[in-house]
Design an enzyme around this catalytic site. Sequence first.
Site, PDB file in Angstrom:
ATOM      1  N   CYS A  16      25.431   6.304  45.439  1.00 40.28           N
ATOM      2  CA  CYS A  16      25.846   6.126  46.848  1.00 40.28           C
ATOM      3  C   CYS A  16      27.358   6.013  47.030  1.00 40.28           C
ATOM      4  O   CYS A  16      27.937   6.648  47.926  1.00 40.28           O
ATOM      5  CB  CYS A  16      25.152   4.908  47.451  1.00 40.28           C
ATOM      6  SG  CYS A  16      25.131   3.479  46.356  1.00 40.28           S
ATOM      7  N   HIS A  44      28.840   0.788  52.595  1.00 39.04           N
ATOM      8  CA  HIS A  44      29.822   0.597  51.528  1.00 39.04           C
ATOM      9  C   HIS A  44      31.214   0.956  52.065  1.00 39.04           C
ATOM     10  O   HIS A  44      31.374   1.974  52.754  1.00 39.04           O
ATOM     11  CB  HIS A  44      29.533   1.522  50.343  1.00 39.04           C
ATOM     12  CG  HIS A  44      28.288   1.192  49.567  1.00 39.04           C
ATOM     13  ND1 HIS A  44      27.546   0.049  49.760  1.00 39.04           N
ATOM     14  CD2 HIS A  44      27.680   1.882  48.565  1.00 39.04           C
ATOM     15  CE1 HIS A  44      26.524   0.052  48.906  1.00 39.04           C
ATOM     16  NE2 HIS A  44      26.578   1.156  48.179  1.00 39.04           N
TER      17      HIS A  44
HETATM   18  N1  NAP Z   1      19.743   1.391  47.841  1.00 35.75           N
HETATM   19  C1  NAP Z   1      20.659   2.346  47.762  1.00 35.75           C
HETATM   20  O1  NAP Z   1      21.677   2.362  48.496  1.00 35.75           O
HETATM   21  C2  NAP Z   1      20.495   3.465  46.781  1.00 35.75           C
HETATM   22  C3  NAP Z   1      21.366   4.529  46.863  1.00 35.75           C
HETATM   23  C4  NAP Z   1      21.222   5.593  45.988  1.00 35.75           C
HETATM   24  C5  NAP Z   1      20.202   5.572  45.058  1.00 35.75           C
HETATM   25  N2  NAP Z   1      19.356   4.509  44.980  1.00 35.75           N
HETATM   26  C6  NAP Z   1      18.297   4.573  43.980  1.00 35.75           C
HETATM   27  O2  NAP Z   1      17.036   4.729  44.639  1.00 35.75           O
HETATM   28  C7  NAP Z   1      16.005   4.063  43.892  1.00 35.75           C
HETATM   29  C8  NAP Z   1      15.284   3.068  44.789  1.00 35.75           C
HETATM   30  O3  NAP Z   1      16.207   2.149  45.315  1.00 35.75           O
HETATM   31  P1  NAP Z   1      15.845   1.132  46.492  1.00 35.75           P
HETATM   32  O4  NAP Z   1      17.139   0.514  46.829  1.00 35.75           O
HETATM   33  O5  NAP Z   1      15.048   1.799  47.570  1.00 35.75           O
HETATM   34  O6  NAP Z   1      14.910   0.066  45.696  1.00 35.75           O
HETATM   35  P2  NAP Z   1      13.729  -0.873  46.262  1.00 35.75           P
HETATM   36  O7  NAP Z   1      13.970  -1.268  47.666  1.00 35.75           O
HETATM   37  O8  NAP Z   1      13.569  -1.944  45.236  1.00 35.75           O
HETATM   38  O9  NAP Z   1      12.424   0.078  46.219  1.00 35.75           O
HETATM   39  C9  NAP Z   1      11.835   0.517  45.010  1.00 35.75           C
HETATM   40  C10 NAP Z   1      10.660   1.441  45.302  1.00 35.75           C
HETATM   41  O10 NAP Z   1      10.118   1.914  44.075  1.00 35.75           O
HETATM   42  C11 NAP Z   1       8.696   1.690  44.091  1.00 35.75           C
HETATM   43  N3  NAP Z   1       8.137   1.523  42.749  1.00 35.75           N
HETATM   44  C12 NAP Z   1       8.354   0.509  41.886  1.00 35.75           C
HETATM   45  N4  NAP Z   1       7.582   0.681  40.784  1.00 35.75           N
HETATM   46  C13 NAP Z   1       6.871   1.817  40.966  1.00 35.75           C
HETATM   47  C14 NAP Z   1       5.901   2.527  40.206  1.00 35.75           C
HETATM   48  N5  NAP Z   1       5.490   2.083  38.994  1.00 35.75           N
HETATM   49  N6  NAP Z   1       5.368   3.657  40.718  1.00 35.75           N
HETATM   50  C15 NAP Z   1       5.740   4.105  41.934  1.00 35.75           C
HETATM   51  N7  NAP Z   1       6.654   3.478  42.725  1.00 35.75           N
HETATM   52  C16 NAP Z   1       7.222   2.358  42.224  1.00 35.75           C
HETATM   53  C17 NAP Z   1       8.560   0.423  44.905  1.00 35.75           C
HETATM   54  O11 NAP Z   1       7.208   0.264  45.325  1.00 35.75           O
HETATM   55  P3  NAP Z   1       6.572  -1.225  45.638  1.00 35.75           P
HETATM   56  O12 NAP Z   1       7.092  -1.603  46.993  1.00 35.75           O
HETATM   57  O13 NAP Z   1       5.133  -0.942  45.615  1.00 35.75           O
HETATM   58  O14 NAP Z   1       7.060  -2.121  44.544  1.00 35.75           O
HETATM   59  C18 NAP Z   1       9.519   0.732  46.051  1.00 35.75           C
HETATM   60  O15 NAP Z   1       8.920   1.633  46.950  1.00 35.75           O
HETATM   61  C19 NAP Z   1      16.709   3.444  42.685  1.00 35.75           C
HETATM   62  O16 NAP Z   1      16.602   4.346  41.611  1.00 35.75           O
HETATM   63  C20 NAP Z   1      18.136   3.322  43.128  1.00 35.75           C
HETATM   64  O17 NAP Z   1      19.051   3.336  42.065  1.00 35.75           O
HETATM   65  C21 NAP Z   1      19.455   3.455  45.840  1.00 35.75           C
END
Ligand code: NAP
Length: 338
Positions: free
Chosen positions: A133, A246
Amino acid sequence: MLQKKDNYVVAVVGATGAVGNEMIDTLEQRNFPVGKLRLFASENSVGKKLEFRGKQISVESLNENSFKGIDIALFSAGGERSRIWAPVAAASGCVVIDNSSQWRMDPAVPLVVPEVNPKDLEWHKGIIANPNCSTIQMVVALKPIHDAARIKRVVVTTFQAVSGTGKKAIDELMQQTTDLLNFKPAVCKVYPHQIAFNALPHIDKFEPNGYTKEEMKMVNETKKIMGDNSIQVTATTVRVPVFRGHSEAVNIETERKITAAEVREVLAGSPGIIVFDAPEKNVYPLAIDCDGKDPVYVGRIREDESIANGINMWVVSDNLRKGAALNAVQIAEVLIGK
Ligand SMILES: NC(=O)c1ccc[n+]([C@@H]2O[C@H](COP(=O)([O-])OP(=O)(O)OC[C@H]3O[C@@H](n4cnc5c(N)ncnc54)[C@H](OP(=O)(O)O)[C@@H]3O)[C@@H](O)[C@H]2O)c1
C-alpha cells in the site's frame, strides 16, 4: 487480455477482512461487470452473509474445486493463503490479483500499478501481484516526475494508518483510545507497543540489515514497478494512530533540475493524482480527507534547498482503496478492457 464477456464470475478471497470488504464495495461502486460474486474466508466465517448490490451472499471456505468457473479472483487473505491457493486458482484458468506480498518479487509475476506499468499485465501467467500500500501511492506520484526529470534517489518517511494491519488493528486502536480516556490501561495484542497516542517506527518484521520488511518492500517494489533498478530508495516506515490513510514525506533527487511549479504542473496532468497544495490557506492533503476516496493527493511541493536538484512533497492516499482494493479492481478493469 481476458476473453471479452458481458460479465464475469469474480471471487474475493479474504472477503470478511478490511481489504476484502473494500474490494466488494469497490466492485459495486465502479460498476464492474460482475455476473456472479463468490466470497471466501476462513472456516470461522462460513455461512456469514455479506451484501453486494443489495443481495446477501454467503461466505464459503476454500477447497481444490473452489475456483472452477471463476474468471477473476481478488486475493486478500494473507501471504500463506496466497502461497497455497493462488497457484490452484491459476491452474483452474482463473486470473489471480493478489494483495499479499507472497508473489510480488517473483520475476515471473508482474507487479502492477495501472497508472505506472499497465503494459506489464501483458506477460502475466495467471497471477498478478498488487504492490504494498505505501509503495502504490508513492509510485503514482513518482512516475510523472521520473518521466520529466529522471529520479536518482528517493528518501521516504511514512505515517501509516492501522487499517494497513487489518481489522484487528482497527479494533485495537479503538479499544486502547477508549480505555486510556477512561483511565484504564492499554492492552497490546496486535502491536508490540501502545499505538493510541503514539508513533511506532516499526512496520512488519525487522530484517538483518536493520530495516523492516515494509521498508524493504518500498525499496524493492519501487524498482520493479518503475522498471528501473538504478533508482535508489531508502525508507523509514512509521505506524501512527490514524484509522485510514497513509501519509508520506517524500524527498526526491533528480538528474535534471525540475522546479516546484513544474512538479505541480506535471502531477496535476497525470492520472490518479490530485494536487492539493495551497499552504498559505492551510491547504495540504490530510488522511482524514482522503478516507474512502480514490486519488493520490500531493501537496507541500517545494524545492529541497540543500541539494542542486531536489524536491520535497507530502503524498496521502486511502490505503484500503488505492493502496489495496481499488488498485486490484483497476488491474481487473485493464484485463477486461473496461
Ligand atoms: N490493509 C491494507 O491496507 C492492505 C494493503 C495491501 C495489502 N494488504 C494485504 O491484504 C491481505 C489482507 O489484509 P487485511 O488488512 O484485509 O487483513 P484482515 O482484515 O485481517 O483480513 C484477513 C482476511 O483473510 C481471511 N482468512 C484468514 N485465514 C483464512 C483462511 N485459512 N482461508 C481463507 N481466508 C482466510 C480472513 O477471514 P476470517 O474473517 O474468516 O478470519 C479475512 O477475510 C494481507 O495479505 C495484507 O498484507 C493489506
